[in-house]
Design an enzyme around this catalytic site. Structure first.
Site, PDB file in Angstrom:
ATOM      1  N   GLN A   1      14.726 -13.171  27.703  1.00  0.00           N
ATOM      2  CA  GLN A   1      15.877 -12.328  27.431  1.00  0.00           C
ATOM      3  C   GLN A   1      17.158 -13.152  27.328  1.00  0.00           C
ATOM      4  O   GLN A   1      17.200 -14.308  27.759  1.00  0.00           O
ATOM      5  CB  GLN A   1      16.029 -11.267  28.540  1.00  0.00           C
ATOM      6  CG  GLN A   1      16.035 -11.839  29.931  1.00  0.00           C
ATOM      7  CD  GLN A   1      15.634 -10.817  30.991  1.00  0.00           C
ATOM      8  OE1 GLN A   1      15.329  -9.664  30.709  1.00  0.00           O
ATOM      9  NE2 GLN A   1      15.632 -11.239  32.238  1.00  0.00           N
TER      10      GLN A   1
ATOM     11  N   HIS B   1      22.559   1.196  43.360  1.00  0.00           N
ATOM     12  CA  HIS B   1      21.527   0.660  44.234  1.00  0.00           C
ATOM     13  C   HIS B   1      21.339   1.482  45.504  1.00  0.00           C
ATOM     14  O   HIS B   1      20.234   1.524  46.063  1.00  0.00           O
ATOM     15  CB  HIS B   1      21.824  -0.807  44.559  1.00  0.00           C
ATOM     16  CG  HIS B   1      21.647  -1.712  43.381  1.00  0.00           C
ATOM     17  ND1 HIS B   1      22.710  -2.174  42.625  1.00  0.00           N
ATOM     18  CD2 HIS B   1      20.526  -2.211  42.795  1.00  0.00           C
ATOM     19  CE1 HIS B   1      22.254  -2.921  41.645  1.00  0.00           C
ATOM     20  NE2 HIS B   1      20.934  -2.962  41.720  1.00  0.00           N
TER      21      HIS B   1
ATOM     22  N   ASP C   1       9.531 -10.523  39.643  1.00  0.00           N
ATOM     23  CA  ASP C   1      10.363 -10.537  38.438  1.00  0.00           C
ATOM     24  C   ASP C   1       9.823 -11.606  37.500  1.00  0.00           C
ATOM     25  O   ASP C   1       9.451 -12.700  37.941  1.00  0.00           O
ATOM     26  CB  ASP C   1      11.827 -10.812  38.772  1.00  0.00           C
ATOM     27  CG  ASP C   1      12.751 -10.409  37.620  1.00  0.00           C
ATOM     28  OD1 ASP C   1      13.415  -9.367  37.747  1.00  0.00           O
ATOM     29  OD2 ASP C   1      12.795 -11.126  36.604  1.00  0.00           O
TER      30      ASP C   1
ATOM     31  N   ASP D   1       4.816 -11.219  35.499  1.00  0.00           N
ATOM     32  CA  ASP D   1       4.890  -9.924  34.844  1.00  0.00           C
ATOM     33  C   ASP D   1       4.460  -8.855  35.838  1.00  0.00           C
ATOM     34  O   ASP D   1       3.326  -8.877  36.340  1.00  0.00           O
ATOM     35  CB  ASP D   1       3.971  -9.935  33.622  1.00  0.00           C
ATOM     36  CG  ASP D   1       4.084  -8.682  32.774  1.00  0.00           C
ATOM     37  OD1 ASP D   1       4.529  -7.645  33.301  1.00  0.00           O
ATOM     38  OD2 ASP D   1       3.710  -8.738  31.594  1.00  0.00           O
TER      39      ASP D   1
ATOM     40  N   ASP E   1      12.957  -1.396  39.978  1.00  0.00           N
ATOM     41  CA  ASP E   1      14.287  -1.567  39.388  1.00  0.00           C
ATOM     42  C   ASP E   1      14.115  -2.298  38.069  1.00  0.00           C
ATOM     43  O   ASP E   1      14.522  -3.448  37.907  1.00  0.00           O
ATOM     44  CB  ASP E   1      15.185  -2.352  40.356  1.00  0.00           C
ATOM     45  CG  ASP E   1      16.635  -2.399  39.888  1.00  0.00           C
ATOM     46  OD1 ASP E   1      16.998  -1.582  39.021  1.00  0.00           O
ATOM     47  OD2 ASP E   1      17.394  -3.251  40.389  1.00  0.00           O
TER      48      ASP E   1
END
Length: 563
Positions: A265, A301, A344, A387, A408
């Protein structure tokens, strides 16, 4: 003749590799501009293939095949090498013009400048990638017929397998180009990929000029053109990335403080000075989408973590999916769990928010780690770089169990993200959850993407969760929604009501606020029967999300059905 065959067949393979790189380059860049990466990619590739067919037909009208091929390579190199920067400039101009007009004429921020010329420029900027892709594809399509004609002219006879040889070189070259794109181009700035392919086209054109100089006299304009293009490509190689970054910066309302391109990204951190005595506002954007703003992220959050932590009967072991910024992790740690596992996929994002990115400014590292309260340094935290879709499966196979699972994850704005909102994924999470535990996930906006929001809740319920959905206003996002589920016993809201905990460690919410958040208007709840479950591979949530934000512009119609 062998020298000519080697040169021409080799040239065919090289220009085919360049053509494939241009094809992927235009599809990739158009996807970044338009947002819908996968549909845009398919449209662009299909359009360029059609353009190549038309170019192949048009090649028959080129009488001077040697001069025509030399000019063709020059034209492809010019278009391919400059297109990315030119398209970036067009997009920047289209979106920056309203702010420029507002500044020049002193217009109030409440006056919308989204019609007339500014609106037309945005439409043009969004179509330009397809125009550019068509032109490049059209020129690429001329290459095979022209090289085939050159080869027969050199041999001074019809070659029986000439076209088969050219197509063979073309296919092999395209395969090499695809490998170069995946292994090299995706790991470098997009300008370098464009300049590299253009440089190879220029080199092929220059070699062609040398080998067939006797048939091209006079060729001084061709040599001048190749020379000027070589200088231009050197300039683009030296400054193109910087110019691209500056053009991209104009699309953000705040000053860009740091940019990071990872394999997964594009990450941008912006900074805004508000007033003397007030902290600067730091915002995180991923692929152009706002992820949080430091002035109100605690609201998001708090609503993400507090209801789930409060509704769980135990909070010893917590799993956080996504959340590489460490902010959800920070809030979870305030409940004093024994262990927290965070998954993550982006190691670059994790390094940035750990404060370990060697290229990030010192002040930024200090700001981000202060914001997440150095959550990654807590000895109770286990970080898995991978992943979430795959890692959840492996955790379930290993027999791991968690009292709370917090997802999240980014909005389902890309087909690859859609699977993280699928029934299969939620089923694996259910296997990870202890019988009296809770699962919560951010669920996009119940008002701006109503069908996507409801489909997420319905999909979670389809795998055995008792699901409720709630919402709150986050100033940076607008009205936002979450879905919370339990496997056994009371629903989450009933558990929250029954809780006797006097205060919550997030420092923002109280029980009354949380309970009120579960009240959804009939205009939202009434749509539930019309949405479908997001089965793995169905792209239902992705389609709902795309329709809401692209066709309906995220508009909510109170009291009306959304078409």
């Amino acid at each position: 003749m062998r020298l000519h065959d080697t040169a021409l067949i080799g040239a065919m393979g090289l220009v085919a590799a360049c053509g494939l790189v241009y094809e992927y380059l235009m599809a990739h860049f158009a996807g970044r501009i338009l947002g819908a990466v996968e549909p845009t990619l398919y449209i662009m590739i299909g359009l360029m293939i059609v353009a190549m067919g038309l170019g192949a037909f048009a090649a028959k009208w080129i009488a001077s095949i040697y001069r025509g091929f030399a000019w063709l390579e020059l034209g492809i190199a010019v278009l391919g090498g400059t297109s990315v920067l030119a398209l970036s400039a067009a997009v920047a101009l289209a979106y920056a013009l309203p702010e420029w007009l507002r500044t020049v004429y002193g217009l109030d921020v409440t006056i919308a400048l989204d019609g007339g010329v500014p609106s037309s420029m945005v439409v043009v900027a969004r179509f330009l990638p397809f125009v550019s892709g068509f032109l490049i594809g059209f020129l690429i399509g001329m290459e095979i017929p022209l090289i085939a004609r050159v080869r027969e002219h050199v041999h001074e006879r019809h070659l029986e397998h000439n076209l088969g040889t050219m197509y063979g070189a073309d296919y092999i070259g395209a395969g090499v180009g695809a490998a170069i794109w995946v292994l090299v181009c995706l790991k470098m700035p997009i300008v370098f990929a464009a300049v590299g392919a253009a440089a190879l086209n220029t080199a092929v054109g220059a070699a062609f000029l040398v080998i067939y100089r006797a048939r091209l006299r006079p060729a001084h304009w061709l040599w001048i053109g190749h020379g000027l293009l070589a200088v231009l490509l050197l300039v683009l190689a030296g400054f193109g990335t910087q110019w691209m970054a500056q053009l991209g910066d104009t699309l953000f309302k705040d000053r860009v403080a740091y940019r990071l391109q990872t394999p997964y990204q594009n990450i941008v951190v912006t900074k805004r000075h508000v007033a003397v005595g007030k902290p600067d506002v730091v915002s995180l954007y991923i692929n152009g989408r706002l992820q949080f703003a430091s002035n109100d992220e605690r609201i998001y959050h708090a609503y993400l973590t507090t209801p789930a932590m409060l509704a769980a009967y135990r909070r010893d072991h917590v799993l956080v999916l996504g959340g590489g910024d460490g902010l959800a992790l920070r809030d979870v740690l305030r409940w004093n769990p024994e262990t927290v596992t965070l998954i993550d996929i982006d190691a670059g994002l994790l390094r940035l928010f750990r404060g370990d990115d060697p290229d990030a400014p010192h002040w930024l590292a200090a700001t981000l780690t202060t914001l997440n309260e150095h959550a990654f340094d807590d000895p109770r935290v286990e970080v898995i770089e991978g992943d979430a879709f795959i890692e959840v499966e492996q955790l379930a196979a290993a027999g791991r169990r968690y009292d709370v699972v917090v997802a999240d994850l980014p909005d389902p704005s890309h087909p690859d993200l859609n699977r993280l909102y699928s029934d299969y994924f939620y089923g694996r999470i259910r296997h990870l959850l202890s019988p009296d535990g809770t699962f919560v996930t951010q669920s996009t906006s119940p008002f701006h993407a109503t069908d996507a929001f409801l489909s997420i809740g319905k999909t979670i319920a389809s795998v055995g969760f008792r699901v409720e959905q709630y919402h709150a206003n986050v100033p940076s996002f607008g009205q936002w929604g979450w879905s919370i589920g339990t496997v056994q016993g009371l629903e989450a809201s009933a558990r929250i009501v029954a809780s006797d905990r006097p205060e919550f460690p997030d420092g923002w919410l109280d029980k009354a606020q949380i309970v009120a958040a579960f009240a959804l208007p009939d205009a939202v709840r009434g749509r539930n029967d019309s949405v479908t479950i997001n089965r793995l591979g169905s792209h239902v949530v992705f389609s709902y999300h795309q329709r809401a934000w692209r066709e309906q512009k995220g508009t909510f119609f109170a009291g009306e059905a959304i078409p």
